[in-house]
Scaffold this motif. Structure first.
Motif, PDB file in Angstrom:
ATOM      1  N   GLU A 269     119.554  32.810   4.568  1.00 50.20           N
ATOM      2  CA  GLU A 269     119.038  32.952   5.929  1.00 50.20           C
ATOM      3  C   GLU A 269     117.586  32.468   5.973  1.00 50.20           C
ATOM      4  O   GLU A 269     116.858  32.573   4.989  1.00 50.20           O
ATOM      5  CB  GLU A 269     119.107  34.408   6.393  1.00 50.20           C
ATOM      6  CG  GLU A 269     120.513  34.998   6.425  1.00 50.20           C
ATOM      7  CD  GLU A 269     121.383  34.397   7.513  1.00 50.20           C
ATOM      8  OE1 GLU A 269     120.813  33.779   8.440  1.00 50.20           O
ATOM      9  OE2 GLU A 269     122.613  34.549   7.440  1.00 50.20           O
ATOM     10  N   LYS A 270     117.167  31.995   7.137  1.00 49.98           N
ATOM     11  CA  LYS A 270     115.813  31.453   7.265  1.00 49.98           C
ATOM     12  C   LYS A 270     114.725  32.518   7.109  1.00 49.98           C
ATOM     13  O   LYS A 270     113.636  32.228   6.631  1.00 49.98           O
ATOM     14  CB  LYS A 270     115.653  30.766   8.628  1.00 49.98           C
ATOM     15  CG  LYS A 270     116.468  29.502   8.796  1.00 49.98           C
ATOM     16  CD  LYS A 270     116.250  28.895  10.169  1.00 49.98           C
ATOM     17  CE  LYS A 270     117.058  27.621  10.345  1.00 49.98           C
ATOM     18  NZ  LYS A 270     116.865  27.023  11.683  1.00 49.98           N
ATOM     19  N   TYR A 289     110.327  30.536   4.417  1.00 51.96           N
ATOM     20  CA  TYR A 289     110.882  29.395   5.147  1.00 51.96           C
ATOM     21  C   TYR A 289     109.796  28.654   5.932  1.00 51.96           C
ATOM     22  O   TYR A 289     108.928  29.280   6.551  1.00 51.96           O
ATOM     23  CB  TYR A 289     111.973  29.887   6.101  1.00 51.96           C
ATOM     24  CG  TYR A 289     112.484  28.817   7.038  1.00 51.96           C
ATOM     25  CD1 TYR A 289     113.414  27.878   6.618  1.00 51.96           C
ATOM     26  CD2 TYR A 289     112.014  28.751   8.352  1.00 51.96           C
ATOM     27  CE1 TYR A 289     113.878  26.901   7.481  1.00 51.96           C
ATOM     28  CE2 TYR A 289     112.479  27.783   9.224  1.00 51.96           C
ATOM     29  CZ  TYR A 289     113.404  26.851   8.784  1.00 51.96           C
ATOM     30  OH  TYR A 289     113.849  25.881   9.642  1.00 51.96           O
ATOM     31  N   GLU A 291     110.695  24.924   7.312  1.00 51.02           N
ATOM     32  CA  GLU A 291     111.344  24.027   8.264  1.00 51.02           C
ATOM     33  C   GLU A 291     112.696  23.571   7.726  1.00 51.02           C
ATOM     34  O   GLU A 291     113.016  23.778   6.549  1.00 51.02           O
ATOM     35  CB  GLU A 291     110.460  22.795   8.518  1.00 51.02           C
ATOM     36  CG  GLU A 291     110.194  21.983   7.258  1.00 51.02           C
ATOM     37  CD  GLU A 291     109.265  20.815   7.506  1.00 51.02           C
ATOM     38  OE1 GLU A 291     109.196  20.357   8.651  1.00 51.02           O
ATOM     39  OE2 GLU A 291     108.633  20.346   6.537  1.00 51.02           O
ATOM     40  N   GLU A 292     113.488  22.948   8.605  1.00 53.79           N
ATOM     41  CA  GLU A 292     114.747  22.326   8.191  1.00 53.79           C
ATOM     42  C   GLU A 292     114.477  20.878   7.795  1.00 53.79           C
ATOM     43  O   GLU A 292     113.719  20.176   8.468  1.00 53.79           O
ATOM     44  CB  GLU A 292     115.777  22.377   9.312  1.00 53.79           C
ATOM     45  CG  GLU A 292     116.294  23.770   9.613  1.00 53.79           C
ATOM     46  CD  GLU A 292     117.455  23.752  10.596  1.00 53.79           C
ATOM     47  OE1 GLU A 292     118.117  22.689  10.701  1.00 53.79           O
ATOM     48  OE2 GLU A 292     117.697  24.777  11.253  1.00 53.79           O
ATOM     49  N   ASP A 299     121.733  18.834   4.594  1.00 54.38           N
ATOM     50  CA  ASP A 299     120.820  19.716   5.334  1.00 54.38           C
ATOM     51  C   ASP A 299     120.334  20.843   4.422  1.00 54.38           C
ATOM     52  O   ASP A 299     121.113  21.426   3.660  1.00 54.38           O
ATOM     53  CB  ASP A 299     121.518  20.301   6.557  1.00 54.38           C
ATOM     54  CG  ASP A 299     121.849  19.239   7.593  1.00 54.38           C
ATOM     55  OD1 ASP A 299     121.140  18.221   7.634  1.00 54.38           O
ATOM     56  OD2 ASP A 299     122.834  19.425   8.344  1.00 54.38           O
ATOM     57  N   TYR A 301     117.017  24.088   3.852  1.00 52.63           N
ATOM     58  CA  TYR A 301     115.876  24.865   4.322  1.00 52.63           C
ATOM     59  C   TYR A 301     114.719  24.635   3.357  1.00 52.63           C
ATOM     60  O   TYR A 301     114.886  24.788   2.145  1.00 52.63           O
ATOM     61  CB  TYR A 301     116.192  26.358   4.360  1.00 52.63           C
ATOM     62  CG  TYR A 301     117.243  26.774   5.357  1.00 52.63           C
ATOM     63  CD1 TYR A 301     117.631  25.926   6.396  1.00 52.63           C
ATOM     64  CD2 TYR A 301     117.865  28.019   5.265  1.00 52.63           C
ATOM     65  CE1 TYR A 301     118.585  26.316   7.316  1.00 52.63           C
ATOM     66  CE2 TYR A 301     118.824  28.420   6.182  1.00 52.63           C
ATOM     67  CZ  TYR A 301     119.186  27.558   7.200  1.00 52.63           C
ATOM     68  OH  TYR A 301     120.140  27.940   8.106  1.00 52.63           O
ATOM     69  N   ARG A 302     113.570  24.279   3.893  1.00 53.48           N
ATOM     70  CA  ARG A 302     112.382  24.079   3.046  1.00 53.48           C
ATOM     71  C   ARG A 302     111.573  25.374   2.998  1.00 53.48           C
ATOM     72  O   ARG A 302     111.184  25.943   4.014  1.00 53.48           O
ATOM     73  CB  ARG A 302     111.523  22.940   3.566  1.00 53.48           C
ATOM     74  CG  ARG A 302     110.168  22.806   2.854  1.00 53.48           C
ATOM     75  CD  ARG A 302     109.614  21.398   3.004  1.00 53.48           C
ATOM     76  NE  ARG A 302     110.435  20.450   2.253  1.00 53.48           N
ATOM     77  CZ  ARG A 302     110.205  19.122   2.229  1.00 53.48           C
ATOM     78  NH1 ARG A 302     109.196  18.620   2.916  1.00 53.48           N
ATOM     79  NH2 ARG A 302     110.990  18.333   1.524  1.00 53.48           N
ATOM     80  N   PHE A 303     111.320  25.823   1.773  1.00 55.89           N
ATOM     81  CA  PHE A 303     110.488  26.997   1.535  1.00 55.89           C
ATOM     82  C   PHE A 303     109.218  26.565   0.810  1.00 55.89           C
ATOM     83  O   PHE A 303     109.232  25.591   0.055  1.00 55.89           O
ATOM     84  CB  PHE A 303     111.231  28.024   0.671  1.00 55.89           C
ATOM     85  CG  PHE A 303     112.330  28.755   1.395  1.00 55.89           C
ATOM     86  CD1 PHE A 303     112.157  30.065   1.811  1.00 55.89           C
ATOM     87  CD2 PHE A 303     113.549  28.132   1.656  1.00 55.89           C
ATOM     88  CE1 PHE A 303     113.174  30.751   2.468  1.00 55.89           C
ATOM     89  CE2 PHE A 303     114.573  28.813   2.311  1.00 55.89           C
ATOM     90  CZ  PHE A 303     114.372  30.120   2.722  1.00 55.89           C
ATOM     91  N   ASP A 373     113.469  23.088  -1.623  1.00 54.02           N
ATOM     92  CA  ASP A 373     114.458  22.810  -0.579  1.00 54.02           C
ATOM     93  C   ASP A 373     115.798  23.386  -1.022  1.00 54.02           C
ATOM     94  O   ASP A 373     116.357  22.962  -2.049  1.00 54.02           O
ATOM     95  CB  ASP A 373     114.588  21.307  -0.335  1.00 54.02           C
ATOM     96  CG  ASP A 373     113.313  20.707   0.234  1.00 54.02           C
ATOM     97  OD1 ASP A 373     112.532  21.445   0.855  1.00 54.02           O
ATOM     98  OD2 ASP A 373     113.087  19.492   0.046  1.00 54.02           O
ATOM     99  N   PRO A 376     121.542  25.941   2.170  1.00 51.12           N
ATOM    100  CA  PRO A 376     121.723  27.362   2.503  1.00 51.12           C
ATOM    101  C   PRO A 376     123.118  27.917   2.239  1.00 51.12           C
ATOM    102  O   PRO A 376     123.255  29.120   2.033  1.00 51.12           O
ATOM    103  CB  PRO A 376     121.383  27.403   3.998  1.00 51.12           C
ATOM    104  CG  PRO A 376     121.643  26.018   4.491  1.00 51.12           C
ATOM    105  CD  PRO A 376     121.289  25.108   3.353  1.00 51.12           C
TER     106      PRO A 376
END
Length: 492
Positions: A269-270, A289, A291-292, A299, A301-303, A373, A376
């Protein structure tokens, strides 16, 4: 007889229409309540745990994705001027690229845990893109000398160190020339050998980086497999025999609930707050988090690391006067050394640190920030850049002690920064598609195809029912013509 057949057809079509309408409604309701989603989620959770036979397990034990460690060296170009009090001026050399090989030896698997030994080794890779080699000679700070002076705090210790230095040939200076390989992996000099002879240090070598001799190789580590709780997949229980680190005085000491940063739990989850334990600095970092993004068409999620993880805290020799953006790493060296970690090029640091040096390009978040990245659905890190800069705190010392330090301007001196990185390749991308994406797409598509087919059949048989009803009504009228005549008289 003809009427009977028509009735049977009408009833059959009507029944079929009702059955498929009921199926369509059932499927739609199950979709709305999340039955199929939960079933698919359970499949994903099962397939992404660290269980023998699963692809996630294979990648965790012996990663096939290419992993590299790039070093960028800050070569001092004005050594004489710096020793006389000028700002240090640098040329950035690199990358010096090493292929990283990770291999785990599994010792035990029981009760949802895995106990293992870790081995990492690094192999220099020559590149056709540049002429950098491990034998390149660079000028940098004399890390051993600065550390010795740093630990000689009292007058008595300074006097003893100065007397020992008089016996060393050649005499140590503030700056040294050494090869890239020696600086990174195995540095020694006459001062270190003399200090070791005098039993002041445990070894006559300094290992700013370790190759094939990590402390997590000597003692076993333990993680959750995720088979009991998928949320705990790959999270540490112990690292190198430790449940908690002895170095820090804040949350950086806690390793439980953190992973190595390569594999996470599935169905990410974001808004999750994740923790990554980085064994290079024996420290836990918090990531959140941002951005996507899309990595190789996938695809993700960038952390990135929390800013608070690069803030002065109460551990050891840092206090409120320590510039923002530095973390004290000296406790990892024996003896304690005046070493600070930061993001490369002093990204997100107090501006005074960057302004105190010359020749270093402005920090760039795309090239100098810590990035993870995460895909997810599976929880796999498909693009990772763990970046850290190593700096030495250089200060003046009073005369007559250590004349090399007499005129130098106090500065946080950057030695090098590293970028440990890995990006998904075609092989792992194909395996992800085969293991997760294709089955998910096929199942989701099949559900909607069946739903649409049920609706179509229900509609088609409903129309057929209407058609047969009309036919049955006309047939009845032909079999009873007197009803038509009676109706005509009544109308007249």
């Amino acid at each position: 007889m003809k009427k009977r057949g028509t009735c049977i057809c009408t009833g059959g079509c009507f029944t079929t229409s009702l059955v498929f309408l009921a199926l369509a409604i059932t499927i739609f309701v199950l979709i709305q309540v999340g039955f199929f989603k939960e079933t698919l989620d359970n499949y994903i959770r099962e397939q992404t745990t660290l269980e023998p036979g699963h692809e996630t397990y294979k990648q965790w034990v012996n990663p096939t994705i290419p992993m590299y460690k790039d070093f960028f060296i800050f070569n001092l170009t004005n050594p004489k001027e710096f020793a006389d009090g000028a700002k240090p001026k640098f040329d950035e050399l690199g990358p010096y690229r090493y292929r990283e090989i990770r291999q785990k030896t599994i010792l035990n698997e029981a009760n949802g845990t895995i106990t293992y030994l870790m081995n990492r080794s690094f192999h220099f890779e020559h590149s056709s893109e540049n002429n950098y080699t491990e034998n390149d000679i660079i000028t940098t700070i004399n890390f051993a000398f600065v550390t010795a002076v740093y630990n000689a705090q009292s007058f008595l210790k300074k006097t003893a160190l100065q007397a020992l230095i008089e016996t060393v040939r050649p005499k140590p200076e503030l700056l040294i020339k050494t090869s890239v390989h020696e600086l990174l992996w195995d540095y020694t000099d006459p001062l270190l050998k003399r200090l070791h002879w005098a039993r002041q240090i445990d070894t006559p070598h300094i290992y700013l980086q370790l190759n094939n001799s990590y402390s997590d190789r000597a003692l076993p580590s333990m993680v959750h497999s995720g088979t009991v709780d998928s949320k705990e997949t790959a999270q540490f229980i112990e690292w190198a025999g430790l449940k908690q680190l002895p170095y820090w005085k804040n949350e950086a000491n806690f390793i439980n609930a953190s992973t190595s940063g390569i594999i996470w739990h599935s169905l990410m989850e974001k808004d999750e707050k994740l923790e990554a334990f980085i064994s290079d600095v024996n420290r836990t970092f918090h990531i959140h988090y941002q951005e996507e993004v899309s990595v190789e068409g996938i695809d993700a999620y960038r952390f990135r690391v929390e800013d608070s993880d690069f803030r002065p805290d109460s551990n050891y020799h840092t206090d409120n006067s320590t510039p923002v953006g530095l973390i004290f790493l000296g406790v990892l060296q024996k003896p304690v050394a005046p070493v600070f970690g930061s993001k490369p090029h002093f990204l997100d640091c107090d501006p005074s640190l960057y302004n105190a040096v010359e020749g270093v390009s402005p920090p760039d978040r795309n090239r100098h920030d810590v990035v993870v990245d995460i895909e997810p659905i599976t929880g796999a890190s498909i693009n990772v850049h763990l970046r850290l800069q190593i700096n030495v705190n250089v200060t003046k010392t009073s005369f007559p002690f250590f004349p090399s330090f007499r005129h130098v301007t106090p500065v946080i001196f950057p030695m090098f920064y590293l970028d440990e990185h890995a990006t998904i390749d075609d092989g792992l991308k194909s395996k992800l598609n085969e293991m997760v994406f294709v089955p998910l797409t096929a199942v989701n598509s099949s559900i909607w195809v069946v739903f649409g087919l049920c609706c179509f059949i229900s509609l088609l048989t409903g129309l057929c029912t209407l058609r047969w009803c009309i036919k049955l009504y006309r047939l009845r009228d032909r079999q009873h013509p007197e009803r038509i005549r009676l109706l005509d008289k009544t109308d007249s």
